[in-house]
Enzyme design. Structure first.
Site, PDB file in Angstrom:
ATOM      1  N   ASP A  35       0.848  -1.194   0.000  1.00 56.31           N
ATOM      2  CA  ASP A  35       0.000   0.000   0.000  1.00 56.31           C
ATOM      3  C   ASP A  35       0.882   1.242   0.000  1.00 56.31           C
ATOM      4  O   ASP A  35       1.898   1.294   0.693  1.00 56.31           O
ATOM      5  CB  ASP A  35      -0.923  -0.009   1.228  1.00 56.31           C
ATOM      6  CG  ASP A  35      -2.061   0.988   1.098  1.00 56.31           C
ATOM      7  OD1 ASP A  35      -3.216   0.551   0.971  1.00 56.31           O
ATOM      8  OD2 ASP A  35      -1.797   2.214   1.104  1.00 56.31           O
ATOM      9  N   ILE A  36       0.471   2.247  -0.773  1.00 53.15           N
ATOM     10  CA  ILE A  36       1.289   3.461  -0.907  1.00 53.15           C
ATOM     11  C   ILE A  36       1.286   4.298   0.378  1.00 53.15           C
ATOM     12  O   ILE A  36       2.210   5.085   0.603  1.00 53.15           O
ATOM     13  CB  ILE A  36       0.789   4.307  -2.117  1.00 53.15           C
ATOM     14  CG1 ILE A  36       1.868   5.230  -2.638  1.00 53.15           C
ATOM     15  CG2 ILE A  36      -0.483   5.070  -1.774  1.00 53.15           C
ATOM     16  CD1 ILE A  36       1.547   5.861  -3.981  1.00 53.15           C
ATOM     17  N   ASN A  97     -12.856  -3.289   2.127  1.00 54.70           N
ATOM     18  CA  ASN A  97     -13.865  -2.226   2.100  1.00 54.70           C
ATOM     19  C   ASN A  97     -14.661  -2.317   0.807  1.00 54.70           C
ATOM     20  O   ASN A  97     -14.087  -2.418  -0.275  1.00 54.70           O
ATOM     21  CB  ASN A  97     -13.180  -0.861   2.210  1.00 54.70           C
ATOM     22  CG  ASN A  97     -12.520  -0.649   3.547  1.00 54.70           C
ATOM     23  OD1 ASN A  97     -13.085  -0.976   4.582  1.00 54.70           O
ATOM     24  ND2 ASN A  97     -11.308  -0.105   3.537  1.00 54.70           N
ATOM     25  N   GLN A 104     -14.962   2.750   0.500  1.00 56.95           N
ATOM     26  CA  GLN A 104     -14.078   2.161  -0.514  1.00 56.95           C
ATOM     27  C   GLN A 104     -13.620   3.263  -1.459  1.00 56.95           C
ATOM     28  O   GLN A 104     -14.451   3.920  -2.088  1.00 56.95           O
ATOM     29  CB  GLN A 104     -14.817   1.068  -1.300  1.00 56.95           C
ATOM     30  CG  GLN A 104     -13.937   0.393  -2.353  1.00 56.95           C
ATOM     31  CD  GLN A 104     -14.679  -0.673  -3.155  1.00 56.95           C
ATOM     32  OE1 GLN A 104     -15.885  -0.855  -2.986  1.00 56.95           O
ATOM     33  NE2 GLN A 104     -13.966  -1.358  -4.017  1.00 56.95           N
ATOM     34  N   HIS A 110     -10.022  -5.192  -3.466  1.00 59.83           N
ATOM     35  CA  HIS A 110      -8.712  -5.368  -2.842  1.00 59.83           C
ATOM     36  C   HIS A 110      -8.918  -5.796  -1.406  1.00 59.83           C
ATOM     37  O   HIS A 110      -9.805  -5.307  -0.719  1.00 59.83           O
ATOM     38  CB  HIS A 110      -7.861  -4.094  -2.909  1.00 59.83           C
ATOM     39  CG  HIS A 110      -8.574  -2.844  -2.486  1.00 59.83           C
ATOM     40  ND1 HIS A 110      -9.515  -2.228  -3.286  1.00 59.83           N
ATOM     41  CD2 HIS A 110      -8.493  -2.104  -1.359  1.00 59.83           C
ATOM     42  CE1 HIS A 110      -9.972  -1.158  -2.663  1.00 59.83           C
ATOM     43  NE2 HIS A 110      -9.383  -1.057  -1.486  1.00 59.83           N
ATOM     44  N   HIS A 112      -6.961  -5.707   2.107  1.00 61.89           N
ATOM     45  CA  HIS A 112      -5.823  -5.178   2.855  1.00 61.89           C
ATOM     46  C   HIS A 112      -5.339  -6.274   3.799  1.00 61.89           C
ATOM     47  O   HIS A 112      -6.135  -6.846   4.552  1.00 61.89           O
ATOM     48  CB  HIS A 112      -6.239  -3.996   3.728  1.00 61.89           C
ATOM     49  CG  HIS A 112      -6.777  -2.799   2.996  1.00 61.89           C
ATOM     50  ND1 HIS A 112      -6.040  -1.653   2.803  1.00 61.89           N
ATOM     51  CD2 HIS A 112      -7.987  -2.552   2.438  1.00 61.89           C
ATOM     52  CE1 HIS A 112      -6.772  -0.749   2.169  1.00 61.89           C
ATOM     53  NE2 HIS A 112      -7.971  -1.277   1.932  1.00 61.89           N
TER      54      HIS A 112
HETATM   55  P1  5GP Z   1      -9.834   1.509   0.212  1.00 61.75           P
HETATM   56  O1  5GP Z   1     -10.198   2.697   1.052  1.00 61.75           O
HETATM   57  O2  5GP Z   1     -10.416   1.605  -1.183  1.00 61.75           O
HETATM   58  O3  5GP Z   1     -10.160   0.216   0.897  1.00 61.75           O
HETATM   59  O4  5GP Z   1      -8.265   1.492   0.111  1.00 61.75           O
HETATM   60  C1  5GP Z   1      -7.547   1.931  -0.997  1.00 61.75           C
HETATM   61  C2  5GP Z   1      -6.088   1.802  -0.643  1.00 61.75           C
HETATM   62  O5  5GP Z   1      -5.347   1.975  -1.811  1.00 61.75           O
HETATM   63  C3  5GP Z   1      -5.589   2.843   0.372  1.00 61.75           C
HETATM   64  O6  5GP Z   1      -5.034   2.172   1.502  1.00 61.75           O
HETATM   65  C4  5GP Z   1      -4.535   3.632  -0.409  1.00 61.75           C
HETATM   66  O7  5GP Z   1      -3.426   4.012   0.377  1.00 61.75           O
HETATM   67  C5  5GP Z   1      -4.150   2.666  -1.513  1.00 61.75           C
HETATM   68  N1  5GP Z   1      -3.720   3.300  -2.744  1.00 61.75           N
HETATM   69  C6  5GP Z   1      -4.356   4.302  -3.402  1.00 61.75           C
HETATM   70  N2  5GP Z   1      -3.682   4.627  -4.512  1.00 61.75           N
HETATM   71  C7  5GP Z   1      -2.606   3.808  -4.556  1.00 61.75           C
HETATM   72  C8  5GP Z   1      -1.522   3.669  -5.491  1.00 61.75           C
HETATM   73  O8  5GP Z   1      -1.415   4.365  -6.501  1.00 61.75           O
HETATM   74  N3  5GP Z   1      -0.598   2.711  -5.216  1.00 61.75           N
HETATM   75  C9  5GP Z   1      -0.681   1.922  -4.110  1.00 61.75           C
HETATM   76  N4  5GP Z   1       0.275   1.014  -3.935  1.00 61.75           N
HETATM   77  N5  5GP Z   1      -1.684   2.022  -3.223  1.00 61.75           N
HETATM   78  C10 5GP Z   1      -2.633   2.961  -3.440  1.00 61.75           C
END
Ligand code: 5GP
Length: 126
Positions: A35-36, A97, A104, A110, A112
């Site tokens: 994760d970034i 999520n 989300q 995805h 985590h």
């Molecule tokens: P969500 O809130 O959709 O469950 O989580 C999305 C996740 O994607 C977040 O933890 C965010 O840090 C990660 N993320 C968003 N953009 C990027 C990206 O360009 N590269 C990587 N490696 N992770 C990302």
């Protein structure tokens, strides 16, 4: 079930190699990468290569081979991180999520994988 997949989402771009990621594991049907913005010392995202918006979409429409590979890939990540509680590790949390209530951000399924510190209770009280 009516899901419309946006092929311009950021994880679709990662899968196509249009933007970089720190890959952890690649399989026939899945990609795992860091994760970034990590929320824990270990924070890996596992995604299917197929165009699935969220977990129920994947569960309904993915092939058996995709479902098995996704599940096994998550298990392999836990093993690679050394966090399996049955193997001397400190444990981990999986989060998928899905949709608005879960906030989300990226509309590509995805999971985590979070580990490496005490993670607290499952949810904060609202
Ligand atoms: P969500 O809130 O959709 O469950 O989580 C999305 C996740 O994607 C977040 O933890 C965010 O840090 C990660 N993320 C968003 N953009 C990027 C990206 O360009 N590269 C990587 N490696 N992770 C990302």
């Amino acid at each position: 079930m009516a899901y419309s997949y946006d092929p311009q989402n950021i994880f679709a771009k990662i899968l196509r190699g249009e933007i970089p990621c720190k890959s952890v594991l690649e399989t026939e049907h899945c990609l795992a990468f860091e994760d970034i913005a990590p929320q824990a010392p270990n924070h890996v995202l596992v995604i299917p290569r197929g165009p699935y918006v969220c977990y129920d979409h994947f569960a309904a429409e993915a092939s058996d081979a995709e479902v098995v590979d996704f599940t096994r890939t998550i298990g392999k990540i836990c093993a690679m991180l050394g966090v399996e509680p049955g193997n001397g590790g400190g444990g981990y949390r999986l989060i998928a999520n899905s949709g608005e209530a879960a906030v989300q951000e990226v509309p590509h399924l995805h999971v985590h994988v979070l580990a490496g510190r005490p993670l607290g209770r499952m949810l904060e009280r609202a």
